[in-house]
Design a protein around this motif. Structure first.
Motif, PDB file in Angstrom:
ATOM      1  N   UNK A  23       0.828  -1.209   0.000  1.00  0.00           N
ATOM      2  CA  UNK A  23       0.000   0.000   0.000  1.00  0.00           C
ATOM      3  C   UNK A  23       0.857   1.251   0.000  1.00  0.00           C
ATOM      4  N   UNK A  24       1.917   1.236   0.830  1.00  0.00           N
ATOM      5  CA  UNK A  24       2.817   2.386   0.893  1.00  0.00           C
ATOM      6  C   UNK A  24       3.504   2.608  -0.444  1.00  0.00           C
ATOM      7  N   UNK A  25       3.915   1.507  -1.074  1.00  0.00           N
ATOM      8  CA  UNK A  25       4.573   1.609  -2.377  1.00  0.00           C
ATOM      9  C   UNK A  25       3.631   2.171  -3.422  1.00  0.00           C
ATOM     10  N   UNK A  26       2.367   1.694  -3.423  1.00  0.00           N
ATOM     11  CA  UNK A  26       1.381   2.181  -4.382  1.00  0.00           C
ATOM     12  C   UNK A  26       1.076   3.653  -4.146  1.00  0.00           C
ATOM     13  N   UNK A  27       0.975   4.055  -2.857  1.00  0.00           N
ATOM     14  CA  UNK A  27       0.697   5.444  -2.525  1.00  0.00           C
ATOM     15  C   UNK A  27       1.846   6.338  -2.974  1.00  0.00           C
ATOM     16  N   UNK A  28       3.070   5.871  -2.759  1.00  0.00           N
ATOM     17  CA  UNK A  28       4.231   6.649  -3.177  1.00  0.00           C
ATOM     18  C   UNK A  28       4.248   6.806  -4.689  1.00  0.00           C
ATOM     19  N   UNK A  29       3.921   5.713  -5.400  1.00  0.00           N
ATOM     20  CA  UNK A  29       3.893   5.771  -6.859  1.00  0.00           C
ATOM     21  C   UNK A  29       2.811   6.726  -7.342  1.00  0.00           C
ATOM     22  N   UNK A  30       1.633   6.673  -6.662  1.00  0.00           N
ATOM     23  CA  UNK A  30       0.532   7.566  -7.034  1.00  0.00           C
ATOM     24  C   UNK A  30       0.908   9.019  -6.796  1.00  0.00           C
ATOM     25  N   UNK A  31       1.527   9.283  -5.626  1.00  0.00           N
ATOM     26  CA  UNK A  31       1.945  10.654  -5.317  1.00  0.00           C
ATOM     27  C   UNK A  31       3.012  11.143  -6.298  1.00  0.00           C
ATOM     28  N   UNK A  32       3.920  10.232  -6.665  1.00  0.00           N
ATOM     29  CA  UNK A  32       4.960  10.605  -7.623  1.00  0.00           C
ATOM     30  C   UNK A  32       4.342  10.933  -8.974  1.00  0.00           C
ATOM     31  N   UNK A  33       3.354  10.107  -9.378  1.00  0.00           N
ATOM     32  CA  UNK A  33       2.686  10.349 -10.654  1.00  0.00           C
ATOM     33  C   UNK A  33       1.932  11.676 -10.619  1.00  0.00           C
ATOM     34  N   UNK A  34       1.226  11.910  -9.481  1.00  0.00           N
ATOM     35  CA  UNK A  34       0.478  13.163  -9.353  1.00  0.00           C
ATOM     36  C   UNK A  34       1.446  14.354  -9.364  1.00  0.00           C
ATOM     37  N   UNK A  35       2.571  14.207  -8.664  1.00  0.00           N
ATOM     38  CA  UNK A  35       3.558  15.280  -8.650  1.00  0.00           C
ATOM     39  C   UNK A  35       4.119  15.541 -10.030  1.00  0.00           C
ATOM     40  N   UNK A  36       4.348  14.476 -10.804  1.00  0.00           N
ATOM     41  CA  UNK A  36       4.849  14.632 -12.172  1.00  0.00           C
ATOM     42  C   UNK A  36       3.816  15.327 -13.052  1.00  0.00           C
ATOM     43  N   UNK A  37       2.539  14.966 -12.880  1.00  0.00           N
ATOM     44  CA  UNK A  37       1.482  15.614 -13.663  1.00  0.00           C
ATOM     45  C   UNK A  37       1.406  17.107 -13.355  1.00  0.00           C
ATOM     46  N   UNK A  38       1.489  17.450 -12.073  1.00  0.00           N
ATOM     47  CA  UNK A  38       1.436  18.862 -11.681  1.00  0.00           C
ATOM     48  C   UNK A  38       2.629  19.610 -12.265  1.00  0.00           C
ATOM     49  N   UNK A  39       3.795  18.975 -12.189  1.00  0.00           N
ATOM     50  CA  UNK A  39       4.997  19.621 -12.723  1.00  0.00           C
ATOM     51  C   UNK A  39       4.859  19.862 -14.226  1.00  0.00           C
ATOM     52  N   UNK A  40       4.378  18.862 -14.956  1.00  0.00           N
ATOM     53  CA  UNK A  40       4.214  19.017 -16.403  1.00  0.00           C
ATOM     54  C   UNK A  40       3.151  20.069 -16.718  1.00  0.00           C
ATOM     55  N   UNK A  41       2.095  20.108 -15.895  1.00  0.00           N
ATOM     56  CA  UNK A  41       1.039  21.105 -16.098  1.00  0.00           C
ATOM     57  C   UNK A  41       1.576  22.513 -15.860  1.00  0.00           C
ATOM     58  N   UNK A  42       2.412  22.681 -14.839  1.00  0.00           N
ATOM     59  CA  UNK A  42       2.991  23.996 -14.561  1.00  0.00           C
ATOM     60  C   UNK A  42       3.907  24.440 -15.697  1.00  0.00           C
ATOM     61  N   UNK A  43       4.673  23.508 -16.240  1.00  0.00           N
ATOM     62  CA  UNK A  43       5.549  23.848 -17.359  1.00  0.00           C
ATOM     63  C   UNK A  43       4.731  24.256 -18.583  1.00  0.00           C
ATOM     64  N   UNK A 240      -4.811  20.179 -13.399  1.00  0.00           N
ATOM     65  CA  UNK A 240      -5.018  20.587 -12.001  1.00  0.00           C
ATOM     66  C   UNK A 240      -4.414  21.941 -11.651  1.00  0.00           C
ATOM     67  N   UNK A 241      -3.765  22.584 -12.601  1.00  0.00           N
ATOM     68  CA  UNK A 241      -3.014  23.810 -12.312  1.00  0.00           C
ATOM     69  C   UNK A 241      -3.682  25.017 -12.964  1.00  0.00           C
ATOM     70  N   UNK A 242      -3.870  26.088 -12.187  1.00  0.00           N
ATOM     71  CA  UNK A 242      -4.336  27.369 -12.726  1.00  0.00           C
ATOM     72  C   UNK A 242      -3.340  28.440 -12.342  1.00  0.00           C
ATOM     73  N   UNK A 243      -2.892  29.187 -13.330  1.00  0.00           N
ATOM     74  CA  UNK A 243      -1.958  30.286 -13.095  1.00  0.00           C
ATOM     75  C   UNK A 243      -2.507  31.545 -13.753  1.00  0.00           C
TER      76      UNK A 243
END
Length: 266
Positions: A23-43, A240-243
């Motif tokens: 569960x911890x591994x899946x959560x970390x992977x999900x958070x990493x994926x979400x973080x990557x999506x946010x980063x790409x959206x900000x770029x 998920x990003x608004x600027x």
């Protein structure tokens, strides 16, 4: 407890450890994926801000001189562009909204000026050279693109000024964008033209020429039919990003230049 019960507890404990790890591994992977999506959206949002400059530049060069605002609106605001699209990654929207800074009085207009009643008495706003200096989470100062909330930047012109020029003494008002109360007051002060004629033209969406100055016209106001100073709000949503950014453009006869730009905290 029997040996069988102890063994069962050990098995359950081992399963719990494995399940928690998975569960911890899946959560970390999900958070990493979400973080990557946010980063790409900000770029992408930052890239779209740069791309929107093409639209803004064209509008300033080819459309702004003929801009007309409904005189019944409380702010000299125009929608320049609105684009919505979706791809495999994100739903995206880009909205560009312009405010004519000559369709409102300058923030540093002296308190003794006849049009100063249209300027808040806040000393900070009179001295400010950018709306960023006045930003306050509890009292937003940047006007909105879809509503009229009375925010400061929609009613007074705040922008960097040449310190050698001193405080503004003569108000410059665009007859094609100023709200009706300000327009009527400026035309009375300048003893120029028939406000009803200008309003009728604007209601048809047709620019009106600046009324000719009379011999007794006041030097406290200058009426113009076009603006050399606009503020543009860019609202960009990528997934998920608004600027949002606020940019002030000025023309001094050789094209348009950016004299202020900052991100709007939200």
């Amino acid at each position: 407890m029997s040996r069988r019960g102890v063994a069962l507890l050990l098995v359950l404990g081992a399963l719990l450890v494995v399940t928690t790890a998975v569960s911890t591994s899946m959560l970390s992977a999900t958070n990493a994926l979400r973080g990557d999506q946010v980063h790409r959206a900000e770029l992408r949002a930052a890239d779209l801000l740069g791309a929107s400059e093409v639209i803004t530049d064209r509008w300033l060069r080819t459309e702004s001189a003929r801009a007309v605002v409904d005189p019944a609106l409380p702010e000299p605001r125009l929608t320049v562009a609105e684009v919505n699209y979706a791809d495999l990654d994100f739903d995206t929207s880009v909205r560009l909204t312009a405010w004519d800074l000559l369709g409102m009085p300058a923030a540093d207009l002296p308190a003794s000026h006849p049009l100063s009643r249209f300027v808040p008495t806040d000393a900070d706003s009179r001295q400010a050279k950018s709306l960023a200096e006045l930003a306050d989470p509890e009292t937003p100062v940047h006007p909105e693109a879809e509503t009229f909330d009375g925010h400061l930047g929609g009613s007074i012109a705040v922008y960097p000024r040449d310190p050698r020029a001193g405080m503004t003494q003569s108000a410059v008002i665009n007859v094609n964008t100023a709200p009706e109360p300000l327009l009527a007051a400026a035309m009375r002060l300048g003893q120029r033209g028939d406000v009803a004629t200008v309003l009728a033209s604007r209601q048809r969406g047709v620019p009106s020429p600046a009324p000719t100055a009379s011999r007794d016209a006041s030097s406290l106001v200058t009426l113009t039919a076009r603006s050399n100073r606009w503020a543009m709000r860019a609202d960009i949503t990528v997934g998920p990003v608004t600027r949002s950014w606020w940019t002030v453009y000025e023309s001094r006869g050789r094209g348009w230049s950016i004299i202020d730009r900052h991100e709007i905290a939200g």
